[in-house]
Design a protein around this motif. Structure first.
Motif, PDB file in Angstrom:
ATOM      1  N   TYR A  44     -22.517  22.575 -14.428  1.00  0.00           N
ATOM      2  CA  TYR A  44     -21.735  21.780 -15.374  1.00  0.00           C
ATOM      3  C   TYR A  44     -21.423  20.390 -14.816  1.00  0.00           C
ATOM      4  O   TYR A  44     -21.069  19.482 -15.555  1.00  0.00           O
ATOM      5  N   GLN A  45     -21.580  20.212 -13.491  1.00  0.00           N
ATOM      6  CA  GLN A  45     -21.308  18.918 -12.867  1.00  0.00           C
ATOM      7  C   GLN A  45     -22.492  17.960 -12.929  1.00  0.00           C
ATOM      8  O   GLN A  45     -22.344  16.783 -12.653  1.00  0.00           O
ATOM      9  N   SER A  46     -23.675  18.467 -13.300  1.00  0.00           N
ATOM     10  CA  SER A  46     -24.874  17.631 -13.326  1.00  0.00           C
ATOM     11  C   SER A  46     -24.801  16.601 -14.453  1.00  0.00           C
ATOM     12  O   SER A  46     -24.080  16.774 -15.441  1.00  0.00           O
ATOM     13  N   ALA A  47     -25.568  15.536 -14.297  1.00  0.00           N
ATOM     14  CA  ALA A  47     -25.604  14.484 -15.326  1.00  0.00           C
ATOM     15  C   ALA A  47     -26.080  15.051 -16.660  1.00  0.00           C
ATOM     16  O   ALA A  47     -25.547  14.694 -17.721  1.00  0.00           O
ATOM     17  N   LEU A  48     -27.054  15.950 -16.619  1.00  0.00           N
ATOM     18  CA  LEU A  48     -27.562  16.559 -17.850  1.00  0.00           C
ATOM     19  C   LEU A  48     -26.466  17.342 -18.562  1.00  0.00           C
ATOM     20  O   LEU A  48     -26.224  17.163 -19.752  1.00  0.00           O
ATOM     21  N   ALA A  49     -25.782  18.207 -17.823  1.00  0.00           N
ATOM     22  CA  ALA A  49     -24.716  19.011 -18.431  1.00  0.00           C
ATOM     23  C   ALA A  49     -23.605  18.128 -18.964  1.00  0.00           C
ATOM     24  O   ALA A  49     -23.095  18.360 -20.065  1.00  0.00           O
ATOM     25  N   GLN A  50     -23.237  17.099 -18.222  1.00  0.00           N
ATOM     26  CA  GLN A  50     -22.172  16.191 -18.678  1.00  0.00           C
ATOM     27  C   GLN A  50     -22.561  15.492 -19.974  1.00  0.00           C
ATOM     28  O   GLN A  50     -21.707  15.231 -20.818  1.00  0.00           O
ATOM     29  N   ALA A  51     -23.859  15.201 -20.148  1.00  0.00           N
ATOM     30  CA  ALA A  51     -24.323  14.571 -21.383  1.00  0.00           C
ATOM     31  C   ALA A  51     -24.267  15.549 -22.565  1.00  0.00           C
ATOM     32  O   ALA A  51     -24.117  15.134 -23.707  1.00  0.00           O
ATOM     33  N   LEU A  52     -24.378  16.846 -22.276  1.00  0.00           N
ATOM     34  CA  LEU A  52     -24.416  17.857 -23.330  1.00  0.00           C
ATOM     35  C   LEU A  52     -23.053  18.416 -23.720  1.00  0.00           C
ATOM     36  O   LEU A  52     -22.812  18.716 -24.893  1.00  0.00           O
ATOM     37  N   ILE A  53     -22.162  18.578 -22.746  1.00  0.00           N
ATOM     38  CA  ILE A  53     -20.883  19.246 -22.976  1.00  0.00           C
ATOM     39  C   ILE A  53     -20.093  18.568 -24.100  1.00  0.00           C
ATOM     40  O   ILE A  53     -20.016  17.351 -24.181  1.00  0.00           O
ATOM     41  N   SER A  54     -19.538  19.399 -24.965  1.00  0.00           N
ATOM     42  CA  SER A  54     -18.708  19.034 -26.122  1.00  0.00           C
ATOM     43  C   SER A  54     -19.507  18.606 -27.354  1.00  0.00           C
ATOM     44  O   SER A  54     -18.915  18.334 -28.389  1.00  0.00           O
ATOM     45  N   HIS A  55     -20.835  18.574 -27.251  1.00  0.00           N
ATOM     46  CA  HIS A  55     -21.640  18.217 -28.423  1.00  0.00           C
ATOM     47  C   HIS A  55     -21.995  19.481 -29.207  1.00  0.00           C
ATOM     48  O   HIS A  55     -21.961  20.583 -28.685  1.00  0.00           O
ATOM     49  N   LYS A  56     -22.333  19.289 -30.490  1.00  0.00           N
ATOM     50  CA  LYS A  56     -22.561  20.415 -31.397  1.00  0.00           C
ATOM     51  C   LYS A  56     -23.978  20.417 -31.943  1.00  0.00           C
ATOM     52  O   LYS A  56     -24.688  19.411 -31.855  1.00  0.00           O
ATOM     53  N   VAL A  57     -24.356  21.543 -32.544  1.00  0.00           N
ATOM     54  CA  VAL A  57     -25.667  21.680 -33.168  1.00  0.00           C
ATOM     55  C   VAL A  57     -25.846  20.569 -34.203  1.00  0.00           C
ATOM     56  O   VAL A  57     -24.934  20.263 -34.974  1.00  0.00           O
ATOM     57  N   GLU A  59     -26.356  17.404 -33.488  1.00  0.00           N
ATOM     58  CA  GLU A  59     -26.096  16.097 -32.891  1.00  0.00           C
ATOM     59  C   GLU A  59     -27.292  15.639 -32.075  1.00  0.00           C
ATOM     60  O   GLU A  59     -27.969  16.443 -31.431  1.00  0.00           O
ATOM     61  N   GLN A  60     -27.521  14.333 -32.108  1.00  0.00           N
ATOM     62  CA  GLN A  60     -28.557  13.726 -31.277  1.00  0.00           C
ATOM     63  C   GLN A  60     -27.870  13.080 -30.089  1.00  0.00           C
ATOM     64  O   GLN A  60     -26.857  12.402 -30.253  1.00  0.00           O
ATOM     65  N   ILE A  61     -28.426  13.324 -28.903  1.00  0.00           N
ATOM     66  CA  ILE A  61     -27.807  12.798 -27.695  1.00  0.00           C
ATOM     67  C   ILE A  61     -28.862  12.176 -26.785  1.00  0.00           C
ATOM     68  O   ILE A  61     -30.043  12.481 -26.897  1.00  0.00           O
ATOM     69  N   ASN A  62     -28.401  11.306 -25.903  1.00  0.00           N
ATOM     70  CA  ASN A  62     -29.265  10.753 -24.860  1.00  0.00           C
ATOM     71  C   ASN A  62     -29.238  11.709 -23.679  1.00  0.00           C
ATOM     72  O   ASN A  62     -28.176  11.980 -23.126  1.00  0.00           O
ATOM     73  N   VAL A  63     -30.408  12.202 -23.324  1.00  0.00           N
ATOM     74  CA  VAL A  63     -30.535  13.157 -22.226  1.00  0.00           C
ATOM     75  C   VAL A  63     -31.078  12.420 -21.008  1.00  0.00           C
ATOM     76  O   VAL A  63     -32.181  11.876 -21.055  1.00  0.00           O
ATOM     77  N   PRO A  64     -30.319  12.384 -19.909  1.00  0.00           N
ATOM     78  CA  PRO A  64     -30.800  11.688 -18.716  1.00  0.00           C
ATOM     79  C   PRO A  64     -31.915  12.471 -18.015  1.00  0.00           C
ATOM     80  O   PRO A  64     -31.831  13.691 -17.880  1.00  0.00           O
ATOM     81  N   THR A  65     -32.959  11.759 -17.613  1.00  0.00           N
ATOM     82  CA  THR A  65     -34.050  12.369 -16.842  1.00  0.00           C
ATOM     83  C   THR A  65     -34.368  11.451 -15.672  1.00  0.00           C
ATOM     84  O   THR A  65     -33.855  10.328 -15.596  1.00  0.00           O
ATOM     85  N   GLU A  66     -35.247  11.888 -14.791  1.00  0.00           N
ATOM     86  CA  GLU A  66     -35.638  11.056 -13.650  1.00  0.00           C
ATOM     87  C   GLU A  66     -36.370   9.795 -14.104  1.00  0.00           C
ATOM     88  O   GLU A  66     -36.436   8.819 -13.385  1.00  0.00           O
ATOM     89  N   ALA A  72     -32.691  13.609 -27.798  1.00  0.00           N
ATOM     90  CA  ALA A  72     -32.970  14.974 -28.232  1.00  0.00           C
ATOM     91  C   ALA A  72     -31.879  15.426 -29.191  1.00  0.00           C
ATOM     92  O   ALA A  72     -30.767  14.899 -29.187  1.00  0.00           O
ATOM     93  N   GLU A  73     -32.217  16.408 -29.996  1.00  0.00           N
ATOM     94  CA  GLU A  73     -31.254  17.000 -30.924  1.00  0.00           C
ATOM     95  C   GLU A  73     -30.910  18.397 -30.441  1.00  0.00           C
ATOM     96  O   GLU A  73     -31.793  19.153 -30.010  1.00  0.00           O
ATOM     97  N   ILE A  74     -29.631  18.750 -30.518  1.00  0.00           N
ATOM     98  CA  ILE A  74     -29.206  20.104 -30.179  1.00  0.00           C
ATOM     99  C   ILE A  74     -29.527  20.988 -31.380  1.00  0.00           C
ATOM    100  O   ILE A  74     -29.018  20.745 -32.477  1.00  0.00           O
ATOM    101  N   VAL A  75     -30.394  21.980 -31.175  1.00  0.00           N
ATOM    102  CA  VAL A  75     -30.793  22.835 -32.290  1.00  0.00           C
ATOM    103  C   VAL A  75     -30.156  24.223 -32.248  1.00  0.00           C
ATOM    104  O   VAL A  75     -30.113  24.919 -33.261  1.00  0.00           O
ATOM    105  N   LYS A  76     -29.625  24.613 -31.077  1.00  0.00           N
ATOM    106  CA  LYS A  76     -29.021  25.945 -30.972  1.00  0.00           C
ATOM    107  C   LYS A  76     -28.096  26.001 -29.759  1.00  0.00           C
ATOM    108  O   LYS A  76     -28.407  25.448 -28.717  1.00  0.00           O
ATOM    109  N   ILE A  77     -26.987  26.691 -29.921  1.00  0.00           N
ATOM    110  CA  ILE A  77     -26.054  26.959 -28.817  1.00  0.00           C
ATOM    111  C   ILE A  77     -25.727  28.445 -28.877  1.00  0.00           C
ATOM    112  O   ILE A  77     -25.330  28.952 -29.929  1.00  0.00           O
ATOM    113  N   GLU A  78     -25.916  29.130 -27.756  1.00  0.00           N
ATOM    114  CA  GLU A  78     -25.592  30.547 -27.716  1.00  0.00           C
ATOM    115  C   GLU A  78     -24.881  30.893 -26.419  1.00  0.00           C
ATOM    116  O   GLU A  78     -24.951  30.133 -25.456  1.00  0.00           O
TER     117      GLU A  78
END
Length: 83
Positions: A44-57, A59-66, A72-78
């Motif tokens: 949960y401390q990673s940059a990727l997780a921080q970009a995702l946390i609190s967002h919902k199905v 939503e489009q978000i900026n996903v950090p990569t190398e 990307a769009e969040i299509v499912k949360i389980e």
């Protein structure tokens, strides 16, 4: 134990669809010492997780990569279930 799956949180599995090429990626957000990027498990401390946390199905978000951010769009949360 029972994470809220209405939004990305610790203990959830998130399915993302990259908008540029339709690629599907699945990430599990877990604790600080649980990361295993080869298996799609991120702390949960990673940059990727921080970009995702609190967002919902939907939503489009900026996903950090190398290689820079991707959109990307969040299509499912389980809920994560330890096997």
């Amino acid at each position: 134990a029972n994470p809220d799956t209405t939004q990305v949180a610790i203990g959830t599995i998130v399915t993302l669809k990259e908008l540029t090429d339709g690629r599907i990626d699945v990430y599990t957000i877990l604790g600080a010492w649980d990361g295993d990027p080869e298996k799609g498990i991120v702390s949960y401390q990673s940059a990727l997780a921080q970009a995702l946390i609190s967002h919902k199905v939907g939503e489009q978000i900026n996903v950090p990569t190398e290689h820079g951010d991707r959109v990307a769009e969040i299509v499912k949360i389980e809920a994560y279930r330890k096997v």
